[in-house]
Design a protein around this motif. Structure first.
Motif, PDB file in Angstrom:
ATOM      1  N   TYR A 126      38.641  33.094  15.676  1.00 36.43           N
ATOM      2  CA  TYR A 126      38.072  31.809  16.096  1.00 36.43           C
ATOM      3  C   TYR A 126      38.555  31.495  17.514  1.00 36.43           C
ATOM      4  O   TYR A 126      39.512  32.110  18.009  1.00 36.43           O
ATOM      5  N   ASP A 237      28.250  35.115  10.059  1.00 36.82           N
ATOM      6  CA  ASP A 237      29.133  34.198  10.787  1.00 36.82           C
ATOM      7  C   ASP A 237      29.202  34.577  12.267  1.00 36.82           C
ATOM      8  O   ASP A 237      29.125  33.713  13.147  1.00 36.82           O
ATOM      9  N   LEU A 240      25.867  33.705  13.983  1.00 34.20           N
ATOM     10  CA  LEU A 240      25.807  32.265  14.266  1.00 34.20           C
ATOM     11  C   LEU A 240      26.636  31.911  15.503  1.00 34.20           C
ATOM     12  O   LEU A 240      26.197  31.139  16.359  1.00 34.20           O
ATOM     13  N   TYR A 241      27.811  32.508  15.603  1.00 32.31           N
ATOM     14  CA  TYR A 241      28.700  32.240  16.743  1.00 32.31           C
ATOM     15  C   TYR A 241      28.020  32.668  18.054  1.00 32.31           C
ATOM     16  O   TYR A 241      28.041  31.930  19.048  1.00 32.31           O
ATOM     17  N   LYS A 244      25.046  30.259  18.879  1.00 32.40           N
ATOM     18  CA  LYS A 244      25.525  28.942  19.329  1.00 32.40           C
ATOM     19  C   LYS A 244      25.919  28.985  20.802  1.00 32.40           C
ATOM     20  O   LYS A 244      25.673  28.039  21.557  1.00 32.40           O
ATOM     21  N   ILE A 268      19.918  27.335  13.748  1.00 28.36           N
ATOM     22  CA  ILE A 268      21.362  27.610  13.857  1.00 28.36           C
ATOM     23  C   ILE A 268      22.166  26.591  13.049  1.00 28.36           C
ATOM     24  O   ILE A 268      23.053  26.957  12.275  1.00 28.36           O
ATOM     25  N   ASP A 269      21.826  25.302  13.212  1.00 34.79           N
ATOM     26  CA  ASP A 269      22.540  24.239  12.482  1.00 34.79           C
ATOM     27  C   ASP A 269      22.359  24.376  10.979  1.00 34.79           C
ATOM     28  O   ASP A 269      23.316  24.235  10.208  1.00 34.79           O
ATOM     29  N   LYS A 271      21.558  27.074   9.199  1.00 31.92           N
ATOM     30  CA  LYS A 271      22.217  28.286   8.663  1.00 31.92           C
ATOM     31  C   LYS A 271      23.740  28.098   8.621  1.00 31.92           C
ATOM     32  O   LYS A 271      24.396  28.550   7.692  1.00 31.92           O
ATOM     33  N   ALA A 272      24.274  27.413   9.631  1.00 32.77           N
ATOM     34  CA  ALA A 272      25.721  27.159   9.664  1.00 32.77           C
ATOM     35  C   ALA A 272      26.123  26.261   8.498  1.00 32.77           C
ATOM     36  O   ALA A 272      27.141  26.499   7.830  1.00 32.77           O
ATOM     37  N   GLU A 273      25.305  25.241   8.240  1.00 38.23           N
ATOM     38  CA  GLU A 273      25.574  24.326   7.128  1.00 38.23           C
ATOM     39  C   GLU A 273      25.452  25.068   5.789  1.00 38.23           C
ATOM     40  O   GLU A 273      26.269  24.878   4.885  1.00 38.23           O
ATOM     41  N   GLU A 276      28.450  27.286   5.132  1.00 38.33           N
ATOM     42  CA  GLU A 276      29.629  26.508   4.757  1.00 38.33           C
ATOM     43  C   GLU A 276      29.558  26.066   3.290  1.00 38.33           C
ATOM     44  O   GLU A 276      30.570  26.031   2.586  1.00 38.33           O
ATOM     45  N   LYS A 290      20.633  36.209   7.747  1.00 41.33           N
ATOM     46  CA  LYS A 290      20.882  36.797   9.075  1.00 41.33           C
ATOM     47  C   LYS A 290      19.579  37.297   9.700  1.00 41.33           C
ATOM     48  O   LYS A 290      19.317  37.071  10.884  1.00 41.33           O
TER      49      LYS A 290
END
Length: 301
Positions: A126, A237, A240-241, A244, A268-269, A271-273, A276, A290
Motif C-alpha cells: 500500500y 486489487d 483497481l489501484y 485509480k 472503479i468506485d 468495483k472497489a466497493e 471490500e 477484473k
C-alpha cells in the motif's frame, strides 16, 4: 496388506521428492530387516518393472554400520575413512513467509540440501508503507496459517513511496548445524533486520513433519483453489489501484470524453466497493470483475 502398501508409498514419495522416474533407478539395495520378507521383495520388484534386487549386503548390518559411521563422524573421529564421509541433510519442510492474502511464499523448498541460502524480493502493498511484518513459516500448505509459525519480526523506516515501489530483500540461510537465519533488508536504504531460529526453538518433530506432509497431499486440491483465489483477488486489487491512478493523470483528463471518464470512475468506485464487501467472493466472480473493469477502462490502458 496395509503395511506392505506403505512400503511402496514410501518409495513413490522418495522418487517424487527426488524428481526421478522409476526408469532412472540403476540399482536397488535392500536395507532393513523387513526387506527379508519375500512379499516385500516381490512387490518392490513388481513396482520397479522387474529390476533385479541386490541382496549381497546384510540388511541388518547396513543400518548399524551407517549409524556407527555417522556417530564416528559427529564425534570427530580421526580415522581417515570416516573423515572422508560427507553427511548430507535436507530441509524436511518448505520454509517461507506470509504475503498478501495469507499466502505462503516459499523461499527454500522442501528437500533442499543444507547448508543452503536463497533470497526473494518483495514489494510494499500500500502507499507510503513504513514497515513490513515478516512471519516465518514451515510447511507445505498454500495458506500461511495452515503451516507452523517459526517466528516473526518487523523491519521499519521504509522510505515513503507508492505501493509496489519500495522493495525488501528477504534471505533465508541454513547452516550445517540446521540453524536458520532470516534477514530482511530495505533495498533503497540498506537497513537490515534478522531473526535466528535454532533447531530447539519451535521446530517440528518427525511425527509432526510427517503429519504436515500428509495434510498437504490430503488438502492439495483445496490448497490449489485457495492459492488461485488469492491470486485473483490480488490481481483485481492491483488493477483497481492502477486504474485509480491512471484516471487522475492530466493526459487522460484532457484526451478522454468527460462522459466516458464518469463511466470509468463509476466502474472503479463500484468495483472497489464490491471487493471490500465480498472478501469471500468466488474465483469466477473475481476474474469476471477484473475482465469487466479492464473492458470499461480500456481508454486508460
Amino acid at each position: 496388506m496395509g503395511s506392505f502398501n506403505k512400503c511402496i508409498e514410501t518409495l513413490e514419495t522418495c522418487l517424487s521428492d527426488a524428481k526421478m522416474k522409476k526408469s532412472s533407478v540403476e540399482q536397488v539395495i535392500l536395507v532393513g530387516g523387513s526387506t527379508r520378507l519375500p512379499k516385500v521383495q516381490h512387490m518392490l520388484q513388481e513396482f520397479l518393472d522387474g529390476k533385479e534386487l541386490c541382496k549381497s549386503v546384510n540388511p541388518d548390518e547396513a543400518v548399524a554400520y551407517g549409524a556407527a559411521v555417522m556417530a564416528a563422524k559427529l564425534s570427530g573421529s580421526t580415522v581417515k575413512s570416516v573423515q572422508d564421509v560427507l553427511l548430507h541433510d535436507v530441509t524436511p519442510l518448505s520454509l517461507g513467509i506470509d504475503v498478501l492474502g495469507d499466502v505462503l511464499s516459499v523461499v527454500i523448498p522442501r528437500n533442499t540440501p543444507i547448508p543452503t541460502s536463497n533470497a526473494k524480493e518483495y514489494y510494499t502493498t500500500y502507499d507510503n508503507q513504513s514497515f513490513i511484518a515478516i512471519e516465518v513459516y514451515q510447511g507445505e500448505r498454500s495458506r500461511s496459517t495452515d503451516n507452523h509459525l517459526l517466528g516473526k519480526f518487523s523491519i521499519y523506516e521504509i522510505p515513503p513511496a507508492p505501493k509496489g515501489v519500495s522493495s525488501i530483500m528477504v534471505r533465508f540461510e541454513i547452516d550445517s548445524d540446521g540453524i536458520l537465519t532470516v534477514t530482511a533488508s530495505i533495498e533503497s536504504s540498506g537497513k537490515m533486520e534478522k531473526l535466528v531460529i535454532s533447531n530447539e526453538s519451535g521446530r517440528l518433530s518427525k511425527e509432526e513433519i510427517d503429519k504436515m506432509v500428509n495434510d498437504a497431499e490430503k488438502y492439495n486440491l483445496e490448497d490449489q483453489e485457495f492459492k488461485k483465489k488469492a491470486e485473483a483477488y490480488n490481481a483485481l486489487d492491483d488493477c483497481l489501484y492502477r486504474m485509480k491512478n491512471k484516471i487522475k493523470e492530466h493526459r487522460v483528463k484532457t484526451s478522454v470524453h468527460p462522459e466516458i471518464l464518469k463511466l470509468m470512475q463509476k466502474a472503479i468506485d463500484d468495483k472497489a466497493e464490491w471487493l471490500e464487501e465480498n472478501q469471500a467472493a468466488s474465483l469466477a466472480e473475481l476474474y469476471n470483475m477484473k475482465v469487466d473493469l479492464e473492458f470499461i477502462c480500456k481508454p486508460l490502458l
